[in-house]
Write an enzyme that holds these catalytic residues in place. Structure first.
Site, short mmCIF file in Angstrom:
data_model
loop_
_atom_site.label_atom_id
_atom_site.label_comp_id
_atom_site.label_asym_id
_atom_site.label_seq_id
_atom_site.Cartn_x
_atom_site.Cartn_y
_atom_site.Cartn_z
N GLY B 72 7.76 -2.60 0.96
CA GLY B 72 6.77 -2.66 2.04
C GLY B 72 7.15 -3.62 3.16
N ASN B 146 -5.03 -5.61 1.63
CA ASN B 146 -4.59 -6.07 0.31
C ASN B 146 -5.56 -7.06 -0.32
OD1 ASN B 146 -3.42 -7.43 2.66
ND2 ASN B 146 -2.59 -8.88 1.18
N GLN B 174 -1.06 -0.62 0.10
CA GLN B 174 -2.12 -0.68 -0.92
C GLN B 174 -2.78 0.68 -1.15
OE1 GLN B 174 -3.00 -3.25 -2.84
NE2 GLN B 174 -1.57 -4.69 -1.92
N SER B 194 5.26 1.02 -0.73
CA SER B 194 6.05 0.22 -1.67
C SER B 194 5.82 0.74 -3.09
CB SER B 194 5.63 -1.24 -1.58
OG SER B 194 6.35 -2.01 -2.50
N ALA B 195 6.91 1.03 -3.81
CA ALA B 195 6.79 1.70 -5.11
C ALA B 195 6.06 0.87 -6.17
CB ALA B 195 8.18 2.07 -5.62
N HIS B 196 6.28 -0.44 -6.17
CA HIS B 196 5.72 -1.22 -7.29
C HIS B 196 4.20 -1.35 -7.22
CE1 HIS B 196 4.95 -5.37 -5.58
NE2 HIS B 196 5.65 -4.84 -4.61
N THR B 232 24.24 1.40 0.41
CA THR B 232 24.28 2.35 -0.71
C THR B 232 22.89 2.49 -1.33
OG1 THR B 232 26.56 1.75 -1.15
CG2 THR B 232 25.36 2.82 -2.95
N CYS B 319 -5.55 -24.78 -2.50
CA CYS B 319 -5.90 -26.14 -2.10
C CYS B 319 -4.66 -27.03 -2.04
CB CYS B 319 -6.88 -26.75 -3.09
SG CYS B 319 -6.09 -27.42 -4.54
#
Lengths: 66, 373
Positions: B72, B146, B174, B194-196, B232, B319
């Site tokens: 992403g 997100n 997302q 994004s694949a994950h 590649t 914090c």
């Protein structure tokens, strides 16, 4: 220097790590600070769990542990 | 040992078992470079094109409009930096991911306007209409946020951008695999994924580029990805991404219905416990994405205490010894500070169970009850 004591067992002085961990787990503004033994009892975890957390916070350069 | 309850699926997800099986041959036996002309490369080359076609089918694109990237962040950077030039203007929103906001800031000689959103985290089309002009080269608005899961009216926003001659990019990291995404219906020119985030492998993603959209290469080097993204190809990850996306899309409706039930269970438990909280985001949101702000709590402390109980969630604030840093998203939706400081994001996935959700609710009640009597 202001000596900090454990809010539960009253042991003193608390170490910088114990003070930092209390603020990390109870909130930065917490009036209550705990030694590792009492904190572990309160969190229902082992002292080792807390020691691992402290090391992680230090690796993240958390200002509370400097 | 405590049982792990993973409730941070907006951060990442477990690899789909079918995707893993699809990847294995390209890691062990079929390891050829897909760009080589000999027969050993044939299977890798075919796998790339099969994956491209499968992914295109899932978002109603054409295969040649899908360009593989490392994820992403790369897709967002490419969409922004590859389409604007010095003197151009970008219009975006205050709640974009840093991959978009920082890419805009890094674009040399380009002015960026960050538009405000409503308290529910929606960018109103009228707000965009008032900000976009003939100088605007690119409008970039995320499909779903997100942190709070809010889904934007992308079709309307893209129409406004096009009416002013601007390109429209959406960061759909997302959303893809979680809600129906149809690039034709949305009318977008560029879309990042994004694949994950949909049970694919990490380190792989794609940028959809509508045919005819002017874009400079992302990386210079070889001729891979139609000369637009040299390097590649990671055939194994690409094959895994395609399978994961197809599976996510196949079970999308069933997963969404189940996650909505789990959301209701969680919120009902928190309400029954009489905790003082707000749920952030819009009515239209990513299923399972639950941003909660607890009054007078400390989000980071909540995260660590839940972690000690074996529960993984995210926080919207962090914090240091001096002050609490509230995320740019929570600031943009103008959440009162007493709540903003105590914000966590629980993002459920299809593997989460009702029992796990009840455990999370019970843990929150145990931690917060002393503060909310």
């Amino acid at each position: 220097m202001d000596i900090k004591q454990c809010a539960s067992c009253r042991v003193q002085p608390l170490t910088k790590d114990e003070i930092g961990l209390s603020r990390k787990l109870l909130g930065v503004q917490t009036p209550e600070l705990f030694c590792l033994d009492c904190m572990a009892e309160r969190m229902e975890c082992s002292v080792l769990d807390l020691v691992i957390k402290i090391e992680e916070f230090k690796r993240q350069s958390c200002a509370l542990f400097k | 040992m405590k049982k792990l309850i993973y409730a941070d699926h907006a951060a990442t997800t477990r690899l789909d078992a079918d995707a893993f099986e699809a990847m294995k041959p390209f890691l062990l036996e079929e390891y050829a470079n897909a760009s080589q002309p000999y027969a050993f490369s044939r299977r890798a080359k075919d796998a790339l094109e099969e994956a491209r076609a499968a992914i295109a089918g899932c978002i109603h694109a054409q295969p040649e409009e899908i360009h593989f990237t490392s994820g992403g962040t790369e897709s967002d950077n490419w969409a922004v930096k590859g389409t604007v030039s010095p003197g151009d203007e970008i219009v975006t929103s205050q709640i974009e991911h840093h991959a978009v906001l920082r890419a805009c800031a890094a674009a040399q000689g380009v002015r960026t306007a960050c538009l405000p959103v409503t308290e529910q985290g929606e960018l109103r089309p009228a707000t965009l209409t008032g900000a976009v002009s003939e100088r605007t080269k690119l409008v970039s608005v995320m499909l779903a946020n997100n942190e709070i899961g809010a889904i934007q009216p992308i079709r309307a926003l893209a129409g406004i951008a096009h009416a002013h001659g601007a390109l429209f990019h959406t960061d759909a990291v997302q959303a893809v695999g979680h809600v129906p995404v149809d690039v034709e219906e949305l009318g977008v020119d560029l879309l990042s994924a994004s694949a994950h985030k949909f049970n694919g492998p990490k380190g792989i993603g794609f940028l959809y580029v509508r045919r005819g959209t002017p874009i400079r290469p992302c990386l210079d080097g070889g001729a891979q990805e139609s000369g637009l993204r040299a390097g590649t190809e990671n055939v194994a990850a690409i094959a895994g991404m395609a399978v994961a996306l197809r599976n996510s899309c196949d079970r999308m409706a069933e997963t969404a219905a189940r996650l909505q039930q789990l959301e209701q269970t969680l919120l009902a438990q928190l309400t029954a416990a009489r905790l003082d909280y707000r749920r952030n985001g819009a009515a239209q949101h990513i299923p399972g994405n639950i941003s909660l702000s607890f009054r007078d709590a400390d989000g980071e402390a909540l995260l660590h205490r839940l972690d000690l109980m074996g529960i993984c969630v995210s926080t919207g604030s962090a914090c240091d010894s001096v002050q609490t840093q509230i995320s740019h998203v929570l600031q943009a939706i103008r959440l009162p500070e007493a709540y903003a400081r105590g914000t966590i994001r629980i993002s459920l996935g299809y593997e989460n169970t009702r029992d796990e959700v009840l455990t999370i609710a019970g843990a929150l009640e145990k931690i917060l009850r002393p503060f909310h009597r």
